[in-house]
Every structure is written in C-alpha cells, then in structure tokens.
Design an enzyme around this catalytic site. Structure first.
Site, PDB file in Angstrom:
ATOM      1  N   HIS A 117       0.371  -0.627   0.154  1.00  0.00           N
ATOM      2  CA  HIS A 117       0.437  -0.024  -0.384  1.00  0.00           C
ATOM      3  C   HIS A 117       0.831   1.557  -0.144  1.00  0.00           C
ATOM      4  CE1 HIS A 117      -3.183  -2.464   1.726  1.00  0.00           C
ATOM      5  NE2 HIS A 117      -3.148  -2.639   0.261  1.00  0.00           N
ATOM      6  N   ARG A 137      -0.649 -28.678   2.660  1.00  0.00           N
ATOM      7  CA  ARG A 137       0.099 -27.240   3.778  1.00  0.00           C
ATOM      8  C   ARG A 137      -0.318 -25.947   3.812  1.00  0.00           C
ATOM      9  NH1 ARG A 137       5.589 -24.957   2.507  1.00  0.00           N
ATOM     10  NH2 ARG A 137       6.148 -23.874   4.821  1.00  0.00           N
ATOM     11  N   HIS A 160       4.479 -17.486   7.851  1.00  0.00           N
ATOM     12  CA  HIS A 160       5.142 -17.600   5.853  1.00  0.00           C
ATOM     13  C   HIS A 160       5.123 -16.087   5.514  1.00  0.00           C
ATOM     14  CE1 HIS A 160       5.847 -20.738   2.318  1.00  0.00           C
ATOM     15  NE2 HIS A 160       5.903 -19.367   1.558  1.00  0.00           N
ATOM     16  N   GLU A 194      11.196 -20.572   4.962  1.00  0.00           N
ATOM     17  CA  GLU A 194      11.816 -20.258   4.357  1.00  0.00           C
ATOM     18  C   GLU A 194      12.143 -19.076   5.158  1.00  0.00           C
ATOM     19  OE1 GLU A 194      10.873 -20.114   0.411  1.00  0.00           O
ATOM     20  OE2 GLU A 194      11.314 -22.471   0.048  1.00  0.00           O
ATOM     21  N   ASN A 238      12.496 -27.261   1.681  1.00  0.00           N
ATOM     22  CA  ASN A 238      11.626 -26.801  -0.140  1.00  0.00           C
ATOM     23  C   ASN A 238      13.421 -26.287  -0.851  1.00  0.00           C
ATOM     24  OD1 ASN A 238       9.637 -26.061   1.603  1.00  0.00           O
ATOM     25  ND2 ASN A 238       9.568 -24.071   1.387  1.00  0.00           N
ATOM     26  N   TYR A 285      13.707 -26.058  -5.470  1.00  0.00           N
ATOM     27  CA  TYR A 285      13.384 -25.950  -6.754  1.00  0.00           C
ATOM     28  C   TYR A 285      14.717 -26.076  -7.729  1.00  0.00           C
ATOM     29  CZ  TYR A 285       9.535 -24.211  -4.333  1.00  0.00           C
ATOM     30  OH  TYR A 285       7.739 -23.453  -3.881  1.00  0.00           O
ATOM     31  N   GLU A 328       7.671 -28.492  -0.002  1.00  0.00           N
ATOM     32  CA  GLU A 328       7.528 -27.332  -1.412  1.00  0.00           C
ATOM     33  C   GLU A 328       8.732 -27.525  -2.492  1.00  0.00           C
ATOM     34  OE1 GLU A 328       8.209 -23.031  -1.243  1.00  0.00           O
ATOM     35  OE2 GLU A 328       6.785 -23.109   0.415  1.00  0.00           O
TER      36      GLU A 328
HETATM   37  C1  PNW Z   1       9.272 -20.061  -1.946  1.00  0.00           C
HETATM   38  N1  PNW Z   1      15.421 -19.365  -4.507  1.00  0.00           N
HETATM   39  O1  PNW Z   1      10.248 -19.321  -2.046  1.00  0.00           O
HETATM   40  C2  PNW Z   1       8.570 -19.112  -1.427  1.00  0.00           C
HETATM   41  O2  PNW Z   1       8.246 -20.059   0.669  1.00  0.00           O
HETATM   42  C3  PNW Z   1       7.144 -19.526  -1.323  1.00  0.00           C
HETATM   43  O3  PNW Z   1       5.909 -19.182  -0.705  1.00  0.00           O
HETATM   44  C4  PNW Z   1       6.887 -18.672  -2.886  1.00  0.00           C
HETATM   45  O4  PNW Z   1       5.749 -19.169  -3.803  1.00  0.00           O
HETATM   46  C5  PNW Z   1       7.508 -20.213  -4.352  1.00  0.00           C
HETATM   47  O5  PNW Z   1       9.493 -20.593  -3.431  1.00  0.00           O
HETATM   48  C6  PNW Z   1       8.189 -20.567  -5.610  1.00  0.00           C
HETATM   49  O6  PNW Z   1       9.085 -18.995  -5.224  1.00  0.00           O
HETATM   50  C7  PNW Z   1      11.182 -19.035  -2.577  1.00  0.00           C
HETATM   51  O7  PNW Z   1      15.373 -18.341  -5.007  1.00  0.00           O
HETATM   52  C8  PNW Z   1      12.529 -18.103  -3.658  1.00  0.00           C
HETATM   53  O8  PNW Z   1      15.622 -20.809  -4.249  1.00  0.00           O
HETATM   54  C9  PNW Z   1      13.164 -18.146  -3.762  1.00  0.00           C
HETATM   55  C10 PNW Z   1      14.184 -19.278  -4.482  1.00  0.00           C
HETATM   56  C11 PNW Z   1      12.877 -20.384  -3.275  1.00  0.00           C
HETATM   57  C12 PNW Z   1      11.858 -20.594  -2.875  1.00  0.00           C
END
Ligand code: PNW
Length: 496
Positions: free
Chosen positions: A61, A99, A144, A189, A331, A333, A400
C-alpha cells in the site's frame, strides 16, 4: 514372449541410463502427496472482519512500485471467501495433505496476544474441519513472511523480543487448533525474508543491513522456533500428540569442476546458505556451522568491529535449540554451480563477502518463468543425500517443490518437472536409502508470487485474477498429479 521380455528389459535399461527418464517403481503406500500455499499469497481479505495490518499490507500500500505491475495480495485468490472451492480442488487431486499458513494478523490483529480476532480464528477452524471431513491432513505453517506491522514497528526480527511474542502466538494457535492439527511448521524459509527483507530491501521491511541485520534476523527466528518447539513439547505434546518442525529451503550447490577448491567452495556455500539455519536445529552438535563462525569472526575483526557480526549462541542456547524438530522439512526448487574464488576484499560487510564463492546457473539448463528456477532434476537427489548424511539420517518431508510458467492450461513443462524431480526423489529413497516420507507441490493454485506479482504461475489450477469471482480452472498437470497420488507411480504402469 521371450523376445518381448528381452526387449522390455533392454528398454528399461535404456530408460534408467538415460538421464531424464522416469523410474518405474512405486512410492511406498504410506508416502504423503500434497500441495502447498501461503496465507498472503492466496487469502485476500486483507482487512476483512477485524484482521490487522501485516508488513506485506503496509508494503504494497505504501510502495506499490516494488511489485511487478503494482500487483498486491488485497484480494489474491480470495481464498478467505472461497476456501471451500480450494478444498474441492484438493479432493479432486486426492491430496493426502494440504500445507497452508496462518496469517498471524488475522488471528492477532496487533500481533500481541492481548486481542484475539474471533472471525480469523473461525476461518481457520472452518478450513481445518473441511479438510478433516475430506480426509486431508492439515500441515500448518505459523509464519510465511507476513509479520504483523506492530511487531515490525518495534524492529521486526532484529529485535530479540520477538522470540517471546512469537512464542505467545505459537502457544495460542497450538491451543486453538492442536486437537485437529498434528503437523506444525513454525517458519517458512526464514532465509528469504532475512535476505530479501533485511539485506536486499526488495521485500518488507526493506532494510539494507547486509552482514549484520540479516544475521540478527536469522538469530531471532532460530530462537523463536526453538521456544515454540519447547512450548509444544512441554504443554501440548502429551495431549495432542503432533509434531513440530521448521521449513528451511536450499538449492543444491554442485561444484563447478572436480577440483578440490571448487568442492570446498560448494560445501562452504551450502553451509553459509542452508547450514546457517539448519545446523543449530538439525545437527547433532548444534550451533552455526564452524566455517561461518570462523570466517565471519575473522572478517569482522579485520573490518574493525569489536566482535563478530555473527551473533553468538551461549552454550545453554546451543543445547536448548538443537534437536528441536520431529521431522525435517525441506523446500527445494533448483541447483547452482559453485566456483572457488579469492576472498572478497575487506570493505563493505555482507553475507556474500563472508562466504566469498561464485554461484551461478548453467545457461543450457531448462528455464521456467522465474529467473532463479532452472530445471535440474538430479540436483534434488544430491541435496537429499547431503541432508541425509549431514544431519544423521533424519525423516525428510519435502514441503515445497514446483515449476513456474506464464499461464498454460496444457502445462506439459510442469508435468515434466514434477515427474523428473519425483523420479530422482524415488531414486534417493530406493537406491540411496534416504528417508523421504512426503512430497508437497507448490502450488495448489496460481497465486501472488511476491515481488513478481501474478506474472509467474505455479498452480495446478489457474485463477482468473481479472474476474471478481477469481474463477479456478483445472490444468493438465492437476490430473497428472492426481494420477500419481492414486497409483503412487510416475509412469503408465509400475513394477509391483
Ligand atoms: C518459495 N530461490 O520461495 C516460497 O516458500 C513460496 O512462498 C514461493 O511462492 C515459492 O517458493 C516460489 O517462489 C522461494 O531463489 C523463492 O531458490 C526463491 C527461492 C526459493 C524459494
């Protein structure tokens, strides 16, 4: 017949050597498959029914330009009003667990326990009942990233007082929801808000305090987690019989070459990144990783500080914090490559300079819609093995893992991502003996992706953010995931 068997055998061999192909074995019957979301990213209702202001509400905001397209989470997926539709979608998937996170300000508008907002409590009670009625296990995150603004106004996570205020909040939610909720995660995280909020200033509170504020942020959060864990242990475990953990994220850090220097740099990097949060809790010796303690103390001294910029745990605190988990929540990715480099010159302090390594991604790796998220399925197997070996073979629950695009209903890339990552997880389990008990895909539905607004989509369900109804539409990947949950198998038919 024999020929077909021979042919199949060769074919299977071929599949298993061809990186990227899928394992045709089954996940264990009791393996948990589910999906994840977070309060600010889906709920909307930012000031509905007595909810207080969070740091994200204040941020979007007052500095709307900090989010792509000036998007915000005021309405998001409107799950505050449409949660029963979300439960229907979870039912369709056959999810074993869901979750989600609690909005602290929805339950405690001031952040403090002096004022409880009953409609907020009822919202989560109703959601939890709807899940339980449908046989879906709630996995609940307390935090979160949406800190109540009044707690930011006293300094946020750099103020050690937040240990006690978080503990008050944790005690309240254990007592309110703990009869139904058996799986708790204190923080999601913590590295992301501590780095992005206290070092890079791209999310709230928007501070540039790299090398000091981000270390204090982590320090307070680790202590707050431990306190919440002990409260559960002492006041609730006997009657509620649940379990508590913390979600820590990591990418896999692969040495860029076989050289000893690159290997040392990759190990140092994962200790500075994952170990920073994980070591004190998961490592049998507790405390921060020794490499962080040593390097930050040495650099701080050279910089002219009177003591290390990395806060210290007392011996009592080390004992109090270590082992405060009932299972390990991870988590992940993607993967980075790591190269050794000369130490950064003494000058402006930062976490990067303290670690002094080069991390990057291979340009040939498959991309997603997110600049940081390259598709590297083998990385998850290596990360799982590293966690298994470093923290004494814990039970690991993947909280995640997921893939972003810019909006496809026919989302074959997302299907491939989950299939290939799951295949590597299964190999870690069956071939390497890593104890993985659950997998949580991010995300149930497209949602507010923080600084990237609604531009990056992670969901199994599409949400029409232009429609006041926030209409949900199923994607192809939802049905692929449904099939995996039903059959525990990634391919058409699995070996028995
Ligand atoms: C997670 N990285 O964030 C979060 O827990 C979520 O809220 C988010 O939406 C999701 O991943 C997707 O982005 C991350 O740079 C953001 O490795 C960045 C990273 C890892 C997790």
């Amino acid at each position: 017949m024999r020929l077909t068997i021979l042919f199949n055998f060769c074919f299977v061999l071929l599949l298993s050597v061809n990186n990227g192909e899928l394992i045709n074995k089954k996940f264990p019957e009791d393996f948990f498959f589910g999906v994840a979301t977070a309060a600010y990213q889906i709920e909307g209702g930012w000031d509905a029914d007595g909810k207080g202001e969070s740091v994200w509400d204040r941020w979007v905001h007052t500095r709307p330009y900090m989010v792509l397209n000036q998007d915000n989470g005021d309405v998001a997926c409107d799950s505050y009003h449409k949660y029963l539709e979300d439960v229907e979608m979870l039912k369709h998937l056959g999810a074993n667990h869901y979750r989600f996170s609690l909005s602290w300000s929805r339950i405690l508008p001031t952040g403090y326990v002096n004022q409880v907002n009953q409609p907020g409590v009822d919202y989560y009670k109703n959601l939890i009942s709807a899940l339980k009625e449908n046989g879906i296990e709630p996995y609940v995150t307390l935090y979160h990233w949406d800190l109540p603004q009044p707690l930011q106004d006293i300094g946020g996570w750099t103020n050690p007082l937040l240990v006690d205020y978080f503990a008050d909040y944790a005690r309240l939610v254990f007592s309110l929801f703990g009869d139904e909720v058996k799986n708790w995660m204190t923080f999601n995280e913590p590295k992301q808000p501590c780095m992005n909020g206290y070092a890079y200033a791209i999310i709230p509170p928007g501070y540039v305090t790299n090398g000091i504020g981000n270390y204090w942020c982590a320090h307070t959060i680790i202590k707050a987690h431990a306190k919440a864990y002990h409260i559960y242990d002492e006041e609730f475990r006997a009657t509620q019989n649940g379990r508590v953990s913390i979600v820590i994220d990591s990418v896999w850090y692969e040495p860029a070459s076989d050289s000893d220097q690159d290997k040392e740099a990759a190990e140092r990097k994962i200790q500075f990144d994952y170990g920073w949060y994980a070591n004190a809790i998961y490592h049998p010796d507790g405390n921060y990783p020794q490499v962080m303690i040593d390097r930050i103390a040495e650099r701080s001294k050279k910089e002219g500080f009177s003591k290390s910029r990395l806060p210290e745990f007392t011996p009592e605190e080390i004992e109090y914090i270590k082992g405060t988990f009932d299972f390990l929540c991870l988590n992940t990715y993607t993967t980075n490559l790591v190269q050794w480099t000369e130490d950064a010159e003494i000058g402006f302090p930062s976490w990067e300079a303290d670690a002094s390594v080069v991390a990057y991604q291979d340009a040939s790796w498959n991309s997603s819609a997110s600049f940081w998220l390259k598709v590297v399925p083998w990385g998850i197997r290596k990360l799982l093995n590293w966690v298994d070996q470093n923290y004494d073979h814990p039970e690991i629950f993947i909280t995640e893992n997921g893939f972003s695009d810019t909006s496809e209903l026919d989302d074959q890339d997302r299907i491939n991502y989950h299939a290939e990552y799951l295949s590597n997880i299964l190999q870690a389990m069956l071939e390497d003996g890593v104890n993985v008990t659950g997998y949580t895909a991010w995300s149930l539905l497209d949602n507010f992706e923080w600084t990237m607004g609604y531009s990056q989509k992670f969901g199994f369900y599409q949400v029409d953010f232009d429609s006041p109804n926030r209409t949900r539409t199923i994607k192809k990947s939802a049905n692929y995931f449904k099939k995996i949950i039903e059959t525990k198998c990634l391919v058409d038919t699995c070996e028995d």
